[in-house]
Design a protein around this motif. Structure first.
Motif, PDB file in Angstrom:
ATOM      1  N   ASN A 247      67.325 -36.641 -14.164  1.00 43.65           N
ATOM      2  CA  ASN A 247      66.343 -37.529 -13.364  1.00 43.65           C
ATOM      3  C   ASN A 247      65.356 -38.328 -14.062  1.00 43.65           C
ATOM      4  N   GLU A 248      64.914 -38.014 -15.236  1.00 36.58           N
ATOM      5  CA  GLU A 248      63.932 -39.283 -15.886  1.00 36.58           C
ATOM      6  C   GLU A 248      64.916 -40.619 -16.317  1.00 36.58           C
ATOM      7  N   ARG A 249      65.946 -40.282 -16.826  1.00 33.38           N
ATOM      8  CA  ARG A 249      66.906 -41.134 -17.626  1.00 33.38           C
ATOM      9  C   ARG A 249      67.796 -42.187 -16.428  1.00 33.38           C
TER      10      ARG A 249
ATOM     11  N   VAL B 270      65.477 -41.615 -11.425  1.00 25.00           N
ATOM     12  CA  VAL B 270      64.139 -42.070 -11.388  1.00 25.00           C
ATOM     13  C   VAL B 270      64.269 -43.769 -11.575  1.00 25.00           C
ATOM     14  N   PRO B 271      64.824 -44.134 -12.782  1.00 28.54           N
ATOM     15  CA  PRO B 271      64.944 -45.756 -12.788  1.00 28.54           C
ATOM     16  C   PRO B 271      65.901 -46.340 -11.744  1.00 28.54           C
TER      17      PRO B 271
ATOM     18  N   GLU C 166      66.208 -45.388  -8.740  1.00 27.59           N
ATOM     19  CA  GLU C 166      65.224 -45.305  -7.609  1.00 27.59           C
ATOM     20  C   GLU C 166      64.237 -46.499  -7.576  1.00 27.59           C
TER      21      GLU C 166
ATOM     22  N   ALA D 262      65.787 -32.316 -15.696  1.00 23.62           N
ATOM     23  CA  ALA D 262      64.694 -33.155 -16.261  1.00 23.62           C
ATOM     24  C   ALA D 262      65.249 -34.564 -16.848  1.00 23.62           C
ATOM     25  N   ALA D 263      66.104 -34.560 -17.850  1.00 28.16           N
ATOM     26  CA  ALA D 263      66.714 -35.609 -18.537  1.00 28.16           C
ATOM     27  C   ALA D 263      67.474 -36.534 -17.782  1.00 28.16           C
TER      28      ALA D 263
END
Length: 192
Positions: free
Chosen positions: A120-122, A125-126, A128, A117-118
């Motif tokens: 992906n989030e940090r 996702v940014p 992308e 999750a971290a």
């Protein structure tokens, strides 16, 4: 003579720097919180107060020393901008010292939902979002077909890179990036 005690950001930075040093020396599999604590001159509890796991510590460590935030330039030529940014990304993630540690982190993310999750989030996702935003600007400028699926373009751009980085472990080269971009832009360009 007494040693000055480190606190807060200085201590956190020292622990992360030590994590990367030991990670490069030992590899992720042999890296341990105990070894990091010993080399950094802190107790294990000091590390566990800041990070829930070795993977979480490695993620923060890698993100803290990245020489580039991997932002896109906007020169008005989307292909040139993508080429420059992706070349920088493969230079960073494809070789030492970050490549092997990043591969290990992605492997750890498969076992640890918190690290996944971290990451992906940090990071994912940014990155992308930056890519899709650059593609959106290019579409608005008429450089891309108005109906092209930009999220799919992101997947097509990143998929082959992650395949080489994580699965085949073939070298990530500028030439390979250029081949991906050329293939993608054949279908993404504006239609007459």
């Amino acid at each position: 003579m007494t040693t000055a005690r480190r606190h807060g950001p200085d201590l956190t930075e020292a622990i992360m720097r030590t994590t990367l040093e030991l990670g490069r020396e030992l590899g992720y599999a042999k890296l341990s919180i105990e070894a990091i604590a010993a080399r950094a001159g802190v107790g294990k509890h000091t590390i566990y107060r800041r990070w829930a796991s070795k993977g979480a510590l490695l993620l923060d460590s890698l993100l803290s020393v990245s020489p580039s935030d991997l932002d896109y330039p906007d020169t008005g030529d989307v292909l040139a901008d993508l080429r420059q940014q992706i070349h920088e990304a493969v230079d960073l993630l494809g070789g030492a010292p970050f490549g092997p540690l990043f591969r290990a982190l992605v492997g750890e993310a498969q076992q640890d939902p918190g690290v996944a999750a971290a990451l992906n989030e940090r990071f994912i996702v940014p990155q992308e979002a930056r890519t899709v935003a650059r593609l959106e600007r290019a579409r608005e400028q008429g450089q891309l077909s108005p109906d092209f699926d930009l999220e799919l373009a992101m997947a097509v751009l990143s998929g082959p890179l992650y395949f080489r980085l994580l699965i085949t472990q073939e070298p990530l080269t500028h030439g390979y990036v250029d081949r991906i971009l050329d293939a993608l832009f054949t279908g993404m360009g504006p239609r007459p």
